[in-house]
Design an enzyme around this catalytic site. Structure first.
Site, PDB file in Angstrom:
ATOM      1  N   ASP A 115      44.664  29.342  44.699  1.00  0.00           N
ATOM      2  CA  ASP A 115      43.928  30.209  45.355  1.00  0.00           C
ATOM      3  C   ASP A 115      43.559  30.958  46.929  1.00  0.00           C
ATOM      4  O   ASP A 115      42.533  30.964  47.262  1.00  0.00           O
ATOM      5  CB  ASP A 115      42.837  28.455  44.734  1.00  0.00           C
ATOM      6  CG  ASP A 115      41.974  28.385  43.197  1.00  0.00           C
ATOM      7  OD1 ASP A 115      41.502  30.987  43.613  1.00  0.00           O
ATOM      8  OD2 ASP A 115      41.314  28.468  42.541  1.00  0.00           O
ATOM      9  N   GLN A 122      39.726  24.467  38.605  1.00  0.00           N
ATOM     10  CA  GLN A 122      38.561  25.305  38.531  1.00  0.00           C
ATOM     11  C   GLN A 122      37.623  24.135  39.086  1.00  0.00           C
ATOM     12  O   GLN A 122      36.815  23.176  38.500  1.00  0.00           O
ATOM     13  CB  GLN A 122      38.350  25.835  36.770  1.00  0.00           C
ATOM     14  CG  GLN A 122      37.109  26.509  36.839  1.00  0.00           C
ATOM     15  CD  GLN A 122      36.909  28.028  37.118  1.00  0.00           C
ATOM     16  OE1 GLN A 122      38.138  28.344  36.707  1.00  0.00           O
ATOM     17  NE2 GLN A 122      35.921  28.607  37.613  1.00  0.00           N
ATOM     18  N   LYS A 141      41.212  33.369  33.060  1.00  0.00           N
ATOM     19  CA  LYS A 141      43.368  32.750  33.183  1.00  0.00           C
ATOM     20  C   LYS A 141      43.571  33.010  32.358  1.00  0.00           C
ATOM     21  O   LYS A 141      44.773  33.183  32.459  1.00  0.00           O
ATOM     22  CB  LYS A 141      42.550  32.368  34.301  1.00  0.00           C
ATOM     23  CG  LYS A 141      41.576  32.601  35.967  1.00  0.00           C
ATOM     24  CD  LYS A 141      41.007  31.390  36.318  1.00  0.00           C
ATOM     25  CE  LYS A 141      39.769  31.831  37.419  1.00  0.00           C
ATOM     26  NZ  LYS A 141      38.961  30.770  37.554  1.00  0.00           N
TER      27      LYS A 141
END
Ligand code: NAD
Length: 284
Positions: free
Chosen positions: A121, A98, A54
């Protein structure tokens, strides 16, 4: 005739080039790059790879990124403090935690602390709710990537029967909502579904988001279907999808490979959401 492979890597590259160009415009307009903060807690090896990818993707797309690697014994209050700091940081437009978090930390509580405008997200109640209501939102990245992959085939989603196998909050459910928004007739299947093959065989668009290696076999697929394989299953050092590629490729007209299908698009949609969040903050 074998199915045409949907090349997620190539499609992702095209998207990332467009995102890079938009980031450059953003920099000119606002004197800073769009910014993403990524928080990793603990030592999960797969998570560390995802975070590394990422950050690298941000660099390539001219998106500012900052990574925070916290120890496995990090406390809830330390995590919340970091999120509050990033919520207030004007260089940061998107915050990603994460998952999974270390045992003992309630992920929902941590994710709820992210400012909804920075929830790139798309997991927050606000963003998931906006998606549900069909409004402007930061949609969850993997489902958003799946939609782009389906569109890349040139097939019109309108009126198609889309069957999503899996009903998780991060893949199955948001994808079903996105498919509905694109006017598909949607069926969601899950672990309690009775006679799954009878349903999957009706799918013009079939998505596997189950988390079981090669769960969907060719004989569960309608001839000519578009098959999107979300699964990432590690086995003997190799990656496998939720679809048995060898048999599925003979039935489908279009199919995503694993790796190189949905995965690259997931990160691309994260970049897109970061840019979108940055533009929203500046009413661009
Ligand atoms: P999950 O475990 O949260 O959900 C799995 C879903 O599959 C559940 O809703 C369950 O009801 C359903 N299921 C389980 N057994 C079933 C059965 N026998 N028949 C029908 N349905 C069944 O998983 P998830 O987070 O949604 O992820 C699914 C897969 O996608 C995993 O392999 C994961 O690694 C992968 N994934 C990939 C990406 C990517 O970027 N490519 C992103 C997220 C998840």
């Amino acid at each position: 005739m074998a199915a045409e492979i949907i090349d997620g890597k190539k499609i992702a590259e095209q998207y990332r080039a467009a995102i890079k160009a938009s980031s450059a415009k953003f920099l000119v307009a606002h004197g800073r790059k769009p910014g993403l903060a990524v928080i990793l807690a603990g030592d999960d090896a797969a998570s560390a790879v995802y975070v590394k990818n990422k950050i690298a993707a941000c660099e390539q797309a001219d998106i500012y990124s900052s990574a925070y690697h916290l120890p496995a014994n990090v406390s809830k209050s330390e995590l919340l403090e970091l999120i509050h700091m990033l919520n207030a940081d004007i260089k940061i437009d998107g915050i990603l935690v994460q998952l999974p978090l270390p045992k003992g930390i309630n992920a929902s509580e941590i994710l709820a602390a992210i400012h909804p405008q920075k929830d790139v997200d798309g997991f927050s109640t606000t963003q998931a709710g906006n998606l549900m209501l069909g409004g402007e939102c930061l949609a969850a990245c993997t489902p958003a990537g799946c939609i782009e992959l389906i569109k890349s085939t040139g097939i019109d989603i309108t009126g198609k029967h889309a069957v999503v196998v899996g009903r998780s909050n991060i893949v199955g459910k948001p994808l079903a909502l996105l498919l509905l928004q694109h006017h598909a007739t949607v069926t969601v299947c899950h672990s309690k579904t009775v006679n799954l093959p009878a349903i999957t065989k009706q799918a013009d668009i079939l998505v596997g988001a189950v988390g079981i290696k090669e769960f969907i076999k060719g004989d569960m697929i309608k001839k000519g279907a578009v098959v999107i394989d979300v699964g990432i299953n590690r086995f003997d050092g190799k990656l496998y999808g939720d679809v048995e590629f060898e048999s599925a490729v003979k039935k489908a007209f279009y199919i995503t490979p694993v790796p190189g299908g949905v995965g690259p698009m997931t990160i691309t949609m994260l970049l897109a959401n970061t840019l979108k969040a940055a533009c929203a903050i500046h009413n661009m």
